[in-house]
Design a protein around this motif. Structure first.
Motif, PDB file in Angstrom:
ATOM      1  N   ALA A   1       0.828  -1.211   0.000  1.00  0.00           N
ATOM      2  CA  ALA A   1       0.000   0.000   0.000  1.00  0.00           C
ATOM      3  C   ALA A   1       0.859   1.255   0.000  1.00  0.00           C
ATOM      4  CB  ALA A   1      -0.934  -0.014   1.206  1.00  0.00           C
ATOM      5  N   VAL A   2       1.916   1.266   0.793  1.00  0.00           N
ATOM      6  CA  VAL A   2       2.813   2.426   0.822  1.00  0.00           C
ATOM      7  C   VAL A   2       3.485   2.601  -0.537  1.00  0.00           C
ATOM      8  CG1 VAL A   2       4.913   3.392   1.836  1.00  0.00           C
ATOM      9  CG2 VAL A   2       3.191   2.330   3.307  1.00  0.00           C
ATOM     10  N   ALA A   3       3.917   1.502  -1.132  1.00  0.00           N
ATOM     11  CA  ALA A   3       4.544   1.579  -2.450  1.00  0.00           C
ATOM     12  C   ALA A   3       3.589   2.168  -3.469  1.00  0.00           C
ATOM     13  CB  ALA A   3       5.007   0.190  -2.887  1.00  0.00           C
ATOM     14  N   ARG A   4       2.359   1.704  -3.461  1.00  0.00           N
ATOM     15  CA  ARG A   4       1.352   2.220  -4.394  1.00  0.00           C
ATOM     16  C   ARG A   4       1.185   3.726  -4.247  1.00  0.00           C
ATOM     17  NH1 ARG A   4      -1.540   0.630  -8.558  1.00  0.00           N
ATOM     18  NH2 ARG A   4      -3.220   1.855  -7.697  1.00  0.00           N
ATOM     19  N   MET A   5       1.181   4.194  -3.002  1.00  0.00           N
ATOM     20  CA  MET A   5       0.850   5.594  -2.752  1.00  0.00           C
ATOM     21  C   MET A   5       2.051   6.526  -2.862  1.00  0.00           C
ATOM     22  SD  MET A   5      -2.289   5.338  -2.596  1.00  0.00           S
ATOM     23  CE  MET A   5      -2.366   7.122  -2.580  1.00  0.00           C
ATOM     24  N   THR A   6       3.260   5.990  -2.947  1.00  0.00           N
ATOM     25  CA  THR A   6       4.441   6.843  -3.056  1.00  0.00           C
ATOM     26  C   THR A   6       5.111   6.777  -4.436  1.00  0.00           C
ATOM     27  OG1 THR A   6       5.843   5.092  -2.130  1.00  0.00           O
ATOM     28  CG2 THR A   6       4.948   6.715  -0.585  1.00  0.00           C
ATOM     29  N   ALA A   7       4.615   5.907  -5.294  1.00  0.00           N
ATOM     30  CA  ALA A   7       5.277   5.683  -6.584  1.00  0.00           C
ATOM     31  C   ALA A   7       5.325   6.941  -7.446  1.00  0.00           C
ATOM     32  CB  ALA A   7       4.579   4.559  -7.339  1.00  0.00           C
ATOM     33  N   GLY A   8       4.310   7.771  -7.347  1.00  0.00           N
ATOM     34  CA  GLY A   8       4.285   8.960  -8.184  1.00  0.00           C
ATOM     35  C   GLY A   8       5.127  10.104  -7.667  1.00  0.00           C
ATOM     36  N   THR A   9       5.551  10.035  -6.384  1.00  0.00           N
ATOM     37  CA  THR A   9       6.284  11.146  -5.781  1.00  0.00           C
ATOM     38  C   THR A   9       7.674  10.774  -5.297  1.00  0.00           C
ATOM     39  OG1 THR A   9       5.232  10.647  -3.647  1.00  0.00           O
ATOM     40  CG2 THR A   9       4.165  12.303  -5.054  1.00  0.00           C
ATOM     41  N   ASP A  10       7.875   9.511  -4.973  1.00  0.00           N
ATOM     42  CA  ASP A  10       9.159   9.066  -4.435  1.00  0.00           C
ATOM     43  C   ASP A  10       9.434   7.663  -4.961  1.00  0.00           C
ATOM     44  OD1 ASP A  10      11.388   8.343  -2.984  1.00  0.00           O
ATOM     45  OD2 ASP A  10      10.615   9.023  -1.043  1.00  0.00           O
ATOM     46  N   ARG A  11       9.974   7.596  -6.175  1.00  0.00           N
ATOM     47  CA  ARG A  11      10.149   6.309  -6.846  1.00  0.00           C
ATOM     48  C   ARG A  11      11.110   5.401  -6.086  1.00  0.00           C
ATOM     49  NH1 ARG A  11      11.356   6.823 -13.099  1.00  0.00           N
ATOM     50  NH2 ARG A  11       9.512   8.141 -12.856  1.00  0.00           N
ATOM     51  N   THR A  12      12.130   5.972  -5.467  1.00  0.00           N
ATOM     52  CA  THR A  12      13.093   5.162  -4.719  1.00  0.00           C
ATOM     53  C   THR A  12      12.409   4.500  -3.529  1.00  0.00           C
ATOM     54  OG1 THR A  12      14.915   6.600  -5.369  1.00  0.00           O
ATOM     55  CG2 THR A  12      15.256   5.200  -3.449  1.00  0.00           C
ATOM     56  N   ARG A  13      11.608   5.265  -2.797  1.00  0.00           N
ATOM     57  CA  ARG A  13      10.876   4.698  -1.651  1.00  0.00           C
ATOM     58  C   ARG A  13       9.896   3.626  -2.135  1.00  0.00           C
ATOM     59  NH1 ARG A  13       7.794   6.250   3.035  1.00  0.00           N
ATOM     60  NH2 ARG A  13       7.217   4.251   3.981  1.00  0.00           N
ATOM     61  N   ALA A  14       9.193   3.920  -3.218  1.00  0.00           N
ATOM     62  CA  ALA A  14       8.210   2.959  -3.718  1.00  0.00           C
ATOM     63  C   ALA A  14       8.867   1.643  -4.088  1.00  0.00           C
ATOM     64  CB  ALA A  14       7.481   3.550  -4.923  1.00  0.00           C
ATOM     65  N   GLN A  15      10.008   1.718  -4.774  1.00  0.00           N
ATOM     66  CA  GLN A  15      10.686   0.490  -5.173  1.00  0.00           C
ATOM     67  C   GLN A  15      11.132  -0.307  -3.954  1.00  0.00           C
ATOM     68  OE1 GLN A  15      13.785   1.059  -8.035  1.00  0.00           O
ATOM     69  NE2 GLN A  15      14.072  -1.129  -8.378  1.00  0.00           N
ATOM     70  N   ALA A  16      11.624   0.378  -2.930  1.00  0.00           N
ATOM     71  CA  ALA A  16      12.051  -0.314  -1.710  1.00  0.00           C
ATOM     72  C   ALA A  16      10.868  -0.986  -1.028  1.00  0.00           C
ATOM     73  CB  ALA A  16      12.720   0.678  -0.762  1.00  0.00           C
ATOM     74  N   GLU A  17       9.724  -0.304  -0.999  1.00  0.00           N
ATOM     75  CA  GLU A  17       8.534  -0.887  -0.365  1.00  0.00           C
ATOM     76  C   GLU A  17       7.999  -2.069  -1.174  1.00  0.00           C
ATOM     77  OE1 GLU A  17       7.468  -0.238   2.569  1.00  0.00           O
ATOM     78  OE2 GLU A  17       8.645   1.559   2.982  1.00  0.00           O
ATOM     79  N   PHE A  18       8.015  -1.947  -2.503  1.00  0.00           N
ATOM     80  CA  PHE A  18       7.601  -3.089  -3.329  1.00  0.00           C
ATOM     81  C   PHE A  18       8.509  -4.292  -3.081  1.00  0.00           C
ATOM     82  CE2 PHE A  18       5.359  -0.272  -6.582  1.00  0.00           C
ATOM     83  CZ  PHE A  18       4.110  -0.788  -6.304  1.00  0.00           C
ATOM     84  N   MET A  19       9.793  -4.059  -2.990  1.00  0.00           N
ATOM     85  CA  MET A  19      10.724  -5.164  -2.764  1.00  0.00           C
ATOM     86  C   MET A  19      10.530  -5.781  -1.388  1.00  0.00           C
ATOM     87  SD  MET A  19      12.140  -5.448  -5.633  1.00  0.00           S
ATOM     88  CE  MET A  19      13.382  -6.679  -5.210  1.00  0.00           C
ATOM     89  N   ALA A  20      10.238  -4.944  -0.385  1.00  0.00           N
ATOM     90  CA  ALA A  20       9.972  -5.476   0.957  1.00  0.00           C
ATOM     91  C   ALA A  20       8.725  -6.350   0.945  1.00  0.00           C
ATOM     92  CB  ALA A  20       9.814  -4.326   1.947  1.00  0.00           C
ATOM     93  N   ALA A  21       7.700  -5.901   0.228  1.00  0.00           N
ATOM     94  CA  ALA A  21       6.482  -6.704   0.117  1.00  0.00           C
ATOM     95  C   ALA A  21       6.759  -8.011  -0.602  1.00  0.00           C
ATOM     96  CB  ALA A  21       5.409  -5.913  -0.623  1.00  0.00           C
TER      97      ALA A  21
END
Length: 459
Positions: A327-347
């Motif tokens: 969920a965090v990755a989904r909501m940060t992908a448009g503003t913080d791609r690095t954070r989103a990728q890290a959250e997707f990988m954690a999931a």
């Protein structure tokens, strides 16, 4: 009334780098018939061999009890209720093309994998379970947030309207199931129809609850699984075990079920129980807010972060923690791609350790494929798409499969192989029409994906 929530399911198909408004459920244009040719999933599987359901039997017993003796809204149920005897299922209303075929496949699976006495209703017969199709606008007047829903003791939408708000249509008062009606939009995509058939028929027959902790089940509002899984078939097989009967209390069922589970899943005898605690309402509200369609993007990002904070505080290591990262990755992908990728990988790391988690990982690989294209890395995009495509086809998700094929085509285009890209786009069309519906929606999806790819060529 039990219903399939529309807003979270729709969120999984949209690309992280596109406007979130593009994630609305696909609609089928009435003047554009849906073509089903070319859509061929794997044949119905046989009931899994002993030990094929990768859960410990103590966990299976706990899951069965929690699914059976509560409803999705958290309300407890005093007794088990089920159909006793043969169950017939029939279609009514404005039945879409392909619905009869998909129902026939489902019935065959319920017979072969769950061992249920279910059959298609004969012409003119009033079925035990009626599946009525009506325009989405008509259904939203009685269930605004539902993609589809099931009601006891009625056989039509008109009958439900006349009994709405009475004990007659209250699942909590049902002792023995004799009739139920499932209401499905007639003007939605073929895949949404198919998915509604699987989830609502399963609830009409069996458990009425959903549990976010379950990784490999449609009895979970995260909706990564679109068709009944081996775990779900095991739940239904237990539900209709001859040792159980309608009217039994939770305590009475708890005495009997361990022996039933041991007989059906002998391979789970030596596996430990997952000690995951209950899911607090605050986490559920945060998740549904973050992936829903209401509220500002800022509010939804805050809700996603709150869900992740709750998951970490609870010490979860299961499906719920992974979904919080997602969920965090989904909501940060448009503003913080690095954070989103890290959250997707954690999931993905958590999902990869869960039974049936390959389809969750494939969803994430689709998101990462889009991010790779947008970052100008077509080779990474091609690799990720190739990893995900066979998994998605095995899990029978045409919308996700078409999206991956179209993303792969853009990667091939960027890598200098326009002929292969064109051929793949052509091959994707039957899947896209089944998954998304109208030609207009399919073309819009293709334009969106092309836009993502063009960002990568400009970076």
């Amino acid at each position: 009334m039990q219903f399939r929530v529309a807003h979270i399911r729709a969120a999984h198909i949209g690309l992280v780098l596109l406007a979130l408004s593009a994630c609305a459920p696909a609609q089928v244009s009435k003047d554009q018939p849906v073509l089903l040719e070319g859509v061929s999933f794997a044949p119905a599987r046989s009931y899994p061999a002993a030990g094929a359901v990768a859960h410990g039997n103590a966990s299976i017993t706990r899951d069965f009890l929690d699914l059976t003796f509560a409803m999705e809204n958290g309300r407890g149920l005093d007794t088990l209720s089920r159909f006793e005897g043969n169950v017939t299922i029939g279609l009514a209303g404005s039945v879409p093309a392909g619905a009869a075929r998909d129902l026939a496949v489902l019935i065959a699976r319920l017979q072969g994998e769950a061992g249920l006495n279910v059959a298609a209703a004969a012409p003119g017969e009033v079925p035990a379970i009626t599946i009525e199709f009506s325009p989405k606008s008509a259904l939203q007047r009685v269930a605004p947030s539902a993609a589809c829903f099931v009601v006891p003791n009625v056989s039509s939408l008109a009958e439900y309207r006349s009994r709405r708000g009475t004990n007659a249509v209250d699942w909590g008062t049902v002792q023995v199931r004799t009739r139920a009606a499932i209401f499905v939009p007639s003007d939605t995509s073929p895949q949404e129809v198919r998915d509604c058939l699987h989830e609502e028929v399963a609830q009409a027959l069996g458990p009425l609850n959903d549990l976010y902790r379950l990784p490999d089940s449609v009895f979970n509002d995260d909706n990564f699984n679109t068709v009944l899984t081996d775990f779900d078939m095991l739940m239904l097989r237990i539900y209709y075990a001859p040792q159980l009967r309608s009217g039994m209390t939770r305590d009475a069922v708890a005495i009997v079920v361990p022996g039933v589970v041991a007989a059906l899943n002998p391979g789970g005898a030596g596996m430990g129980v997952d000690r995951a605690g209950p899911t607090p309402r605050a986490w559920t509200v945060a998740i549904e807010t973050s992936l829903g369609k209401q509220g500002s993007l800022a509010a939804r990002r805050t809700a996603a972060e709150r869900a992740l904070s709750i998951a970490k505080s609870a010490g979860w290591t299961d499906n719920r923690m992974a979904f919080s990262h997602f969920a965090v990755a989904r909501m940060t992908a448009g503003t913080d791609r690095t954070r989103a990728q890290a959250e997707f990988m954690a999931a993905a790391a958590i999902y990869s350790r869960q039974p049936g988690g390959d389809v969750h990982v494939a969803h994430i690989e689709m998101q990462l494929t889009a991010m790779a294209l947008a970052s100008g890395n077509p080779q990474d995009a091609l690799r990720l798409a190739n990893q995900a495509i066979p998994v998605v086809q095995r899990h029978e998700n045409a919308a996700l499969l078409a999206t991956l094929m179209l993303l792969k085509a853009e990667a091939l285009e960027q890598l200098g192989d326009p002929a292969a890209a064109a051929a793949l786009r052509l091959d994707s069309q039957p899947w896209a029409r089944y998954g998304f519906g109208s030609e207009a929606v399919v073309k819009a999806r293709m334009r969106d994906i092309a836009t993502v790819a063009k960002r990568g060529t400009k970076s």
